[in-house]
Design a protein around this motif. Structure first.
Motif, short mmCIF file in Angstrom:
data_model
loop_
_atom_site.label_atom_id
_atom_site.label_comp_id
_atom_site.label_asym_id
_atom_site.label_seq_id
_atom_site.Cartn_x
_atom_site.Cartn_y
_atom_site.Cartn_z
N LEU A 42 1.02 -1.07 -0.06
CA LEU A 42 0.04 0.08 0.03
C LEU A 42 0.96 1.24 -0.02
CD1 LEU A 42 -3.03 1.24 0.34
CD2 LEU A 42 -2.38 1.35 2.81
N VAL A 43 0.67 1.99 -0.92
CA VAL A 43 1.48 3.28 -1.19
C VAL A 43 0.86 4.46 -0.54
CG1 VAL A 43 2.70 4.98 -2.66
CG2 VAL A 43 2.73 2.48 -3.10
N ALA A 44 1.32 5.14 0.39
CA ALA A 44 0.51 6.29 1.21
C ALA A 44 1.14 7.35 1.52
CB ALA A 44 -0.10 5.71 2.53
N LEU A 45 0.63 8.66 1.73
CA LEU A 45 1.38 9.84 1.88
C LEU A 45 1.68 9.98 3.37
CD1 LEU A 45 2.23 12.88 1.30
CD2 LEU A 45 0.22 13.60 1.58
N ASP A 46 0.71 9.66 4.26
CA ASP A 46 0.82 9.71 5.83
C ASP A 46 0.60 8.12 6.18
OD1 ASP A 46 1.26 12.44 6.01
OD2 ASP A 46 -0.72 12.53 4.98
N VAL A 47 0.91 7.91 7.29
CA VAL A 47 0.56 6.50 8.06
C VAL A 47 -0.24 7.06 9.20
CG1 VAL A 47 1.36 4.48 9.10
CG2 VAL A 47 2.70 5.47 7.37
N THR A 48 -1.65 6.95 8.85
CA THR A 48 -2.51 7.33 10.03
C THR A 48 -3.51 6.06 10.43
OG1 THR A 48 -4.42 7.74 8.52
CG2 THR A 48 -2.96 9.65 9.03
N GLU A 49 -4.25 6.16 11.52
CA GLU A 49 -4.92 5.00 11.81
C GLU A 49 -5.85 4.52 10.80
OE1 GLU A 49 -6.45 3.85 15.82
OE2 GLU A 49 -5.84 5.91 16.79
N GLU A 334 1.44 16.74 -1.71
CA GLU A 334 2.52 15.51 -2.06
C GLU A 334 1.58 14.26 -2.31
OE1 GLU A 334 6.76 16.67 0.14
OE2 GLU A 334 5.00 16.39 1.27
N LYS A 335 0.62 14.22 -2.03
CA LYS A 335 -0.37 12.96 -2.36
C LYS A 335 -0.07 12.51 -3.93
CE LYS A 335 -4.67 15.63 -3.66
NZ LYS A 335 -5.97 16.17 -2.82
N ILE A 336 0.37 13.39 -4.62
CA ILE A 336 0.54 13.04 -6.06
C ILE A 336 1.49 11.76 -6.23
CG2 ILE A 336 2.78 14.54 -6.41
CD1 ILE A 336 1.29 15.29 -9.06
N MET A 337 2.28 11.68 -5.10
CA MET A 337 3.45 10.46 -5.21
C MET A 337 2.53 8.96 -4.93
SD MET A 337 3.30 9.00 -1.59
CE MET A 337 4.61 8.06 -1.74
N LYS A 338 1.25 8.95 -4.44
CA LYS A 338 0.77 7.60 -4.10
C LYS A 338 0.60 6.98 -5.80
CE LYS A 338 -2.99 9.19 -1.87
NZ LYS A 338 -4.16 9.14 -1.35
N GLN A 339 -0.16 7.47 -6.61
CA GLN A 339 -0.15 6.97 -7.82
C GLN A 339 1.07 6.77 -8.80
OE1 GLN A 339 -3.25 6.09 -8.66
NE2 GLN A 339 -2.63 4.97 -10.63
N GLY A 340 1.93 7.80 -8.61
CA GLY A 340 3.12 7.69 -9.25
C GLY A 340 4.10 6.65 -8.78
N VAL A 341 4.27 6.44 -7.50
CA VAL A 341 4.99 5.40 -6.94
C VAL A 341 4.43 4.08 -7.05
CG1 VAL A 341 5.81 4.45 -4.71
CG2 VAL A 341 6.18 6.72 -5.34
N PRO A 360 -2.57 2.31 -4.53
CA PRO A 360 -2.41 3.75 -3.87
C PRO A 360 -3.43 3.90 -2.77
CG PRO A 360 -3.26 3.86 -6.13
CD PRO A 360 -2.86 2.62 -5.90
N SER A 361 -3.18 4.30 -1.88
CA SER A 361 -4.14 4.42 -0.67
C SER A 361 -5.03 5.41 -1.25
CB SER A 361 -3.49 5.20 0.56
OG SER A 361 -4.48 5.44 1.51
N GLU A 362 -6.24 5.14 -0.95
CA GLU A 362 -7.54 5.93 -1.59
C GLU A 362 -8.14 7.18 -0.43
OE1 GLU A 362 -10.45 3.25 -2.69
OE2 GLU A 362 -9.36 2.35 -4.29
#
Length: 371
Positions: A42-49, A334-341, A360-362
């Protein structure tokens, strides 16, 4: 067959080598182990609950995130606190967390390039230099009939670039000697007998950032059981990598027109702006994250506008006085990184015939609400 965690991260670090990070940045594996099969990433910008809950639903074994889940030193892990509860869930569900932060900002094809591409910037260059690749010379001795194969493998892995010239090498034919000893399985010759073989000495240039990949490719293509090769550190530098990007807009736009383009490109409902809406913009700078202190870097590069997050009050006044426009679409762009990565990793894994999936995380982890 699923990829091991280390194999996934090796691909990630081909995109964003650790050496590209600013000093003391919190990058790398922060929770869990990579010594396991990875069925899903799972590719995410942040790691939240909420993101961890998403990873559990997706049955992900690995989260690759941009922002660190452990940023400050931990005096304790108490599971009745928000942070402790988060770490407990990750460990209980055996979900590893790997962070690529300023190394992903800096890298070719990383966040700042994704942002620049989203608004169509051309002829881009970094705003602030972070890392300059050192060069090494790789010398390897190859039997004549295999020289082309080994040479091409090294080129395909990133060796042989001098400026805008690719496939650069120097080749000398000569004789190599060796005696296979007991326990060897020689490609040429017999155990206990001195052998002389016609070989090509291949010399080529290797940026330090791709050294490991080039050497692995060379060893894989080489027919010998034991390969004779040398690496020399050179007093030369190659490409410079850095934070942010400055480049030309596809066509001149007013600041107001550019703002509309930025909202659409980065999927934000609104933004903060400093400057005259009718001022013409020809060259722009972008920087993912908090970029207030890079205003002068943007001005030095000749940018008419800096697009970045977390602009503070005093920087806004400084920009007005200096005549440079600012567009603040928020840190969360920076959420643009989710789809790109995710697309990059899925493509690389598929090339190697691994069944590991990357998604990517939704979730929207923007903490601010606009009212």
């Amino acid at each position: 067959m699923y990829a091991k965690g280390q194999a996934v991260i090796q691909l990630m670090e081909e995109l964003a080598p650790k050496a590209y990070a600013v000093p003391d940045d919190k990058i790398g594996l922060q929770i869990g182990t990579l010594q396991k099969d990875i069925r899903k990433v799972l590719v995410a910008l942040d790691v939240t609950e909420e993101v961890v809950a998403e990873a559990i639903r997706e049955q992900a074994d690995l989260i690759i995130a941009h922002h660190a889940v452990i940023y400050r030193p931990l005096p304790h892990i108490q599971t009745d606190t928000p942070a402790g509860r988060l770490y407990e869930k990750l460990i209980k569900h055996d979900i590893a967390v790997y962070i690529a932060h300023t190394n992903l900002d800096t890298a070719d094809g990383g966040i700042n390039d994704m942002m620049a591409e989203a608004i169509g910037l051309t002829d881009t260059e970094p705003l602030d230099e972070v890392h300059t690749d050192k060069l090494k010379k790789l010398v390897v001795f190859v039997p004549v009939d295999y020289a082309d194969k080994v040479r091409q493998a090294m080129f395909d892995a990133g060796a042989g670039w001098i400026g805008d010239y690719s496939h650069c090498s120097f080749n000398i034919e000569g004789s190599g000697t060796f005696m296979p000893r007991e326990g060897t399985e020689p490609f040429i010759g017999k155990q206990g007998k001195l052998e002389t073989a016609k070989e090509i000495r291949i010399e080529t240039i290797v940026p330090q950032s791709v050294e490991r990949r080039v050497v692995q490719a060379m060893l894989k293509a080489h027919p010998y059981e034991e390969v004779a090769y040398d690496l020399y550190l050179l007093d030369l530098k190659t490409r410079t990598f850095g934070l942010g990007r400055a480049g030309k807009l596809p066509k001149p736009l007013t600041l107001a027109e550019l703002c509309e383009q930025v909202k659409q490109a980065f999927d934000v409902p609104m933004l903060r702006v400093v400057g005259d809406p009718d001022q013409m913009m020809r060259k722009a700078a972008v920087l993912g994250g908090s970029g207030s202190r890079y205003m002068k870097h943007a001005m030095f590069k000749g940018a008419d506008v800096l697009i970045t997050g977390d602009i503070d009050y005093h920087t806004a006044h400084d920009a007005l006085a200096a005549g440079i426009a600012l567009i603040d679409p928020g840190h969360n762009v920076e959420k643009i990184m989710k789809q790109g990565v995710a697309e990059y990793l899925q493509r690389k894994l598929a090339e190697r015939k691994w069944a590991t999936a990357v998604v990517p995380s939704e979730l929207n982890t923007e903490p601010f609400r606009f009212v």
